[in-house]
Design a protein around this motif. Structure first.
Motif, PDB file in Angstrom:
ATOM      1  N   TYR A 106       0.850  -1.194   0.000  1.00  0.00           N
ATOM      2  CA  TYR A 106       0.000   0.000   0.000  1.00  0.00           C
ATOM      3  C   TYR A 106       0.880   1.236   0.000  1.00  0.00           C
ATOM      4  CZ  TYR A 106      -4.092  -2.905   0.833  1.00  0.00           C
ATOM      5  OH  TYR A 106      -5.095  -3.821   0.688  1.00  0.00           O
ATOM      6  N   LEU A 107       0.522   2.203  -0.839  1.00  0.00           N
ATOM      7  CA  LEU A 107       1.299   3.421  -1.035  1.00  0.00           C
ATOM      8  C   LEU A 107       0.386   4.626  -0.937  1.00  0.00           C
ATOM      9  CD1 LEU A 107       2.948   2.010  -4.241  1.00  0.00           C
ATOM     10  CD2 LEU A 107       4.240   2.461  -2.151  1.00  0.00           C
ATOM     11  N   SER A 108       0.864   5.687  -0.313  1.00  0.00           N
ATOM     12  CA  SER A 108       0.129   6.950  -0.323  1.00  0.00           C
ATOM     13  C   SER A 108       0.950   8.002  -1.044  1.00  0.00           C
ATOM     14  CB  SER A 108      -0.222   7.411   1.101  1.00  0.00           C
ATOM     15  OG  SER A 108       0.940   7.754   1.830  1.00  0.00           O
ATOM     16  N   TYR A 109       0.250   8.968  -1.633  1.00  0.00           N
ATOM     17  CA  TYR A 109       0.936   9.972  -2.454  1.00  0.00           C
ATOM     18  C   TYR A 109      -0.010  11.121  -2.738  1.00  0.00           C
ATOM     19  CZ  TYR A 109      -1.625   7.371  -6.063  1.00  0.00           C
ATOM     20  OH  TYR A 109      -2.610   6.742  -6.781  1.00  0.00           O
ATOM     21  N   ALA A 110       0.558  12.248  -3.154  1.00  0.00           N
ATOM     22  CA  ALA A 110      -0.222  13.403  -3.587  1.00  0.00           C
ATOM     23  C   ALA A 110      -0.581  13.218  -5.050  1.00  0.00           C
ATOM     24  CB  ALA A 110       0.560  14.691  -3.377  1.00  0.00           C
TER      25      ALA A 110
END
Length: 374
Positions: A106-110
């Motif tokens: 799982y990855l978070s990003y703008a």
């Protein structure tokens, strides 16, 4: 608004406590030695793979596999496109609890929106270590709405013991959305691993966005973890003063921007939590601030007396802060002067603590291993 005498006394005590804590042990007196292992360009987060290698994100949109034993580094391809500006970019990386069998990371990003807007997103993908790329990328959550500006995304990720996905969604420096249930800004979000809304969320009757929300009234949350008893702890940056460590409870409102133990940067005061007790007060506040970033509740045995402690990276305080828990209460136990901004804290498979130095504004950030002193 004028502060009450009780509020002024509490603030004075907090300042005194923070000044005392600032007398941090010199490097030679720390119970560990910080050993540089690698360097990255603007690193933000890391997590360990089952084989002991590290996944590391860089804000510009790069994902690396770092072998901490050999120094070999492999870049992972087919990552999502990010908005790399201000506080935006590639952010957190976390493995699914069943990663060994399903391969999900799982990855978070703008993420860019229409016009000059952006918002945090969380995606999952299969990590193909043989072909060195992500496969089957799926966005499972987005901030609503996307807004102008490049600050306060939050987007830290954690899984609980039941496999639920938790996300910190900061208020994007827009203040009021933290209290608006038509928005998921300034909220802590609880979802299933595929992004769907589980049973038991407290606001399911108030619309699709509100159904995601577990708690509200938050500012900029950059650390999240569960203690050994399953309690959820989240730290957040206050405005001018008043950094917080919060014990998160179902449906609770933590008050921002109506109350805070800090003030606005333009000097306008914000009423303290004790003036409006209907809002949940933090368990710890810091004034002067520590600028908390990264957080792990330690469950190893390599550092005497640390088992069960929270370890917080400090940006402006350039420190590693150890928090001691006693059930639902907590206190700052120690503060170690690291001489640099600490962006991320992680525990390795053998119980060793690892730190990522903040590589702000295009600078390199070092990966440190904390070797206990004998």
């Amino acid at each position: 608004m004028r502060r009450s005498p009780l509020s002024l006394l509490a603030s004075a005590l907090l300042v005194a406590s923070a000044v005392a804590s600032a007398q941090a042990p010199a490097a030679a007196d720390r119970p560990f030695e910080a050993v540089e292992v690698a360097r990255f360009d603007e690193p933000w987060a890391m997590t360990f793979l089952p084989d002991g290698r590290l996944l590391v994100t860089e804000k510009a949109g790069r994902l690396w596999v770092q072998d901490v034993a050999t120094g070999k580094r492999t870049r992972i391809g087919r990552v999502p496109e990010v908005v790399h500006a201000g506080q935006g970019g590639f952010a957190d990386v976390v493995l699914h609890p069943q990663f060994s069998s399903n391969g999900w990371v799982y990855l978070s990003y703008a993420e860019a929106g229409d016009g000059n807007t952006s918002g945090a997103a969380v995606a999952r993908a299969k990590l193909d270590l043989e072909d060195k790329e992500l496969e089957d990328l799926q966005v499972v959550w987005r901030q609503v709405p996307k807004v102008a500006g490049n600050g306060h995304y939050g987007h830290r990720i954690a899984f609980d013991a039941d496999g639920m996905l938790w996300i910190t969604s900061s208020e994007r420096q827009k203040f009021d959305p933290a209290q608006d249930m038509a928005s998921n800004l300034g909220k802590i979000v609880r979802l299933r691993d595929d992004g769907s809304v589980p049973d038991g969320n407290p606001f399911t009757g108030q619309g699709d966005v509100a159904a995601q929300v577990w708690s509200l009234g938050h500012r900029n949350m950059l650390g999240i973890d569960f203690d050994r008893d399953g309690r959820l702890w989240v730290h957040e940056m206050g405005p001018k003063g008043g950094d917080e460590l919060n014990l998160i409870e179902k449906g609770a409102n933590y008050g921002y921007p109506i109350v805070s133990n800090g003030d606005h940067y333009d000097g306008r005061p914000i009423p303290d939590h004790d003036t409006q007790p209907q809002y949940r007060a933090p368990v710890i506040t810091w004034t002067p601030v520590i600028s908390p970033a990264g957080f792990v509740i330690y469950d190893g045995d390599r550092y005497p007396g640390w088992n069960g402690s929270g370890l917080i990276g400090g940006l402006s305080s350039q420190s590693l802060v150890r928090v001691a828990f006693d059930g639902t209460s907590a206190r700052e136990a120690e503060r170690f002067d690291m001489g640099t901004r600490i962006r991320e804290v992680e525990q390795g498979p053998d119980g060793t603590i690892w730190l990522l130095e903040d590589g702000g504004k295009g600078a390199q950030g070092r990966l440190y291993r904390l070797d206990p002193r004998s």
